[in-house]
Design a protein around this motif. Structure first.
Motif, PDB file in Angstrom:
ATOM      1  N   LEU A 241      -8.643  -1.789  -5.148  1.00 60.14           N
ATOM      2  CA  LEU A 241      -8.145  -2.470  -4.519  1.00 60.14           C
ATOM      3  C   LEU A 241      -7.740  -3.322  -3.603  1.00 60.14           C
ATOM      4  O   LEU A 241      -7.764  -3.883  -2.295  1.00 60.14           O
ATOM      5  CB  LEU A 241      -7.913  -3.991  -5.846  1.00 60.14           C
ATOM      6  CG  LEU A 241      -8.835  -4.306  -6.832  1.00 60.14           C
ATOM      7  CD1 LEU A 241      -8.172  -5.493  -7.877  1.00 60.14           C
ATOM      8  CD2 LEU A 241     -10.339  -5.317  -5.995  1.00 60.14           C
ATOM      9  N   ALA A 242      -5.957  -2.741  -2.803  1.00 59.74           N
ATOM     10  CA  ALA A 242      -5.015  -3.256  -1.807  1.00 59.74           C
ATOM     11  C   ALA A 242      -5.907  -2.094  -1.556  1.00 59.74           C
ATOM     12  O   ALA A 242      -6.031  -2.889   0.333  1.00 59.74           O
ATOM     13  CB  ALA A 242      -4.075  -2.442  -2.900  1.00 59.74           C
ATOM     14  N   SER A 243      -5.814  -1.418  -1.202  1.00 60.02           N
ATOM     15  CA  SER A 243      -6.580  -0.162  -0.223  1.00 60.02           C
ATOM     16  C   SER A 243      -8.090  -1.231   0.766  1.00 60.02           C
ATOM     17  O   SER A 243      -8.139  -1.254   2.130  1.00 60.02           O
ATOM     18  CB  SER A 243      -7.384   0.473  -0.413  1.00 60.02           C
ATOM     19  OG  SER A 243      -6.563   1.578  -0.916  1.00 60.02           O
TER      20      SER A 243
ATOM     21  N   ALA B 202      -0.114 -10.431   1.226  1.00 63.85           N
ATOM     22  CA  ALA B 202      -1.113  -9.728   1.289  1.00 63.85           C
ATOM     23  C   ALA B 202      -0.964  -8.376   0.512  1.00 63.85           C
ATOM     24  O   ALA B 202      -2.195  -8.171   0.590  1.00 63.85           O
ATOM     25  CB  ALA B 202      -1.069 -10.083   2.341  1.00 63.85           C
ATOM     26  N   ASP B 203      -0.057  -7.755   0.304  1.00 66.79           N
ATOM     27  CA  ASP B 203      -0.452  -6.199   0.121  1.00 66.79           C
ATOM     28  C   ASP B 203      -0.067  -6.471  -2.335  1.00 66.79           C
ATOM     29  O   ASP B 203      -0.161  -5.084  -2.606  1.00 66.79           O
ATOM     30  CB  ASP B 203       0.763  -5.533   0.428  1.00 66.79           C
ATOM     31  CG  ASP B 203       0.375  -5.581   1.725  1.00 66.79           C
ATOM     32  OD1 ASP B 203      -0.434  -4.996   2.285  1.00 66.79           O
ATOM     33  OD2 ASP B 203       1.295  -5.549   2.608  1.00 66.79           O
TER      34      ASP B 203
ATOM     35  N   VAL C 153      -5.012   2.491 -12.833  1.00 68.87           N
ATOM     36  CA  VAL C 153      -4.090   1.958 -11.587  1.00 68.87           C
ATOM     37  C   VAL C 153      -4.874   2.509 -10.301  1.00 68.87           C
ATOM     38  O   VAL C 153      -4.944   1.777  -9.226  1.00 68.87           O
ATOM     39  CB  VAL C 153      -2.841   3.014 -11.554  1.00 68.87           C
ATOM     40  CG1 VAL C 153      -2.264   3.648 -10.524  1.00 68.87           C
ATOM     41  CG2 VAL C 153      -1.617   2.716 -13.010  1.00 68.87           C
ATOM     42  N   ASP C 154      -5.806   3.225 -10.801  1.00 67.60           N
ATOM     43  CA  ASP C 154      -6.667   3.920  -9.893  1.00 67.60           C
ATOM     44  C   ASP C 154      -6.856   2.106  -8.796  1.00 67.60           C
ATOM     45  O   ASP C 154      -7.523   2.489  -7.620  1.00 67.60           O
ATOM     46  CB  ASP C 154      -7.557   4.980 -10.040  1.00 67.60           C
ATOM     47  CG  ASP C 154      -6.462   6.367 -10.190  1.00 67.60           C
ATOM     48  OD1 ASP C 154      -5.988   6.193  -9.751  1.00 67.60           O
ATOM     49  OD2 ASP C 154      -7.195   7.045 -10.861  1.00 67.60           O
TER      50      ASP C 154
END
Length: 223
Positions: free
Chosen positions: A204-206, A150-151, A198-199
């Motif tokens: 997206l992950a955050s 999920a991460d 990368v940002d």
């Protein structure tokens, strides 16, 4: 890998066409598009149905050898932004796995062509029992990286690959190449890898993590 990082789909189509025509069969562009993202042994069964009188293993070997030869002759045609994103991710300390239905020897050729240590591990089509769109390959990658799927963020160019990553539970970025992804289960659809950095990956992950936390809080309140 094929179609996402390197634009090798034309190499595969050429190899498929030459093999099938050598047995007197016909192979249309539409036939070739149906193969995009499939596991090699699933593809071999389709080719056998076109009249190629070889075993599945022989077909996989023939196709892979031809594509590897083309890569050696013409190079690995990196898709726009692919190497730049990989390098930036490595410099930022983001772990990465290559999840491909190509066999390991061919995947290693492409990884070596990158010219730097782009991946922590490879999960390849000859190492999983269930090919994409089954989620097994992505789940294996997350397990070997020691992370929660999920991460993870998966980047795919085919409906088969997008479906595999989605079923596994990853965040899915679709970057279409030779097939449309408009009806595929993507979280983000981009025209090119030059449109993400990368940002953007971190964001997206955050956002996924924040959404999961909010959903868990709602469930706790209901309980």
């Amino acid at each position: 890998m094929d179609g996402t990082l390197v634009d090798t789909e034309p190499y595969w189509i050429r190899a498929e066409t030459e093999l099938i025509e050598s047995y007197g069969g016909t192979w249309t562009h539409e036939d070739a598009l149906e193969m995009v993202g499939k596991g090699l042994w699933d593809s071999a069964a389709i080719i056998q149905a076109k009249g190629v009188e070889l075993s599945a293993d022989e077909i996989v070997h023939r196709l892979t050898s031809e594509v590897r030869t083309q890569i050696e002759q013409y190079g690995a045609p990196w898709r726009p932004g692919a190497l730049e994103l990989l390098r930036a991710a490595r410099e930022a300390g983001i772990r990465a796995a290559l999840v491909t239905m190509s066999i390991r020897s061919m995947a290693q050729d492409v990884v070596d062509a990158a010219g730097f240590d782009a991946f922590d591990l490879l999960v390849t089509g000859d190492e999983v029992a269930e090919p994409k769109p089954h989620p097994a390959a992505y789940l294996k990658a997350a397990d070997e990286l020691g992370v929660d799927i999920a991460d993870c963020i998966a980047i795919e160019d085919s409906v088969t690959g997008v479906t595999s990553a989605h079923r596994a539970g990853a965040i899915v970025i679709g970057v279409p190449n030779v097939v449309s992804l408009h009806d595929a289960p993507t979280d983000v659809l981009l025209p090119s890898l030059t449109e993400i950095d990368v940002d953007g990956l971190i964001r997206l992950a955050s956002e996924r993590a924040a959404g999961t936390a909010a959903a868990e809080n709602v469930e706790k309140e209901r309980a």
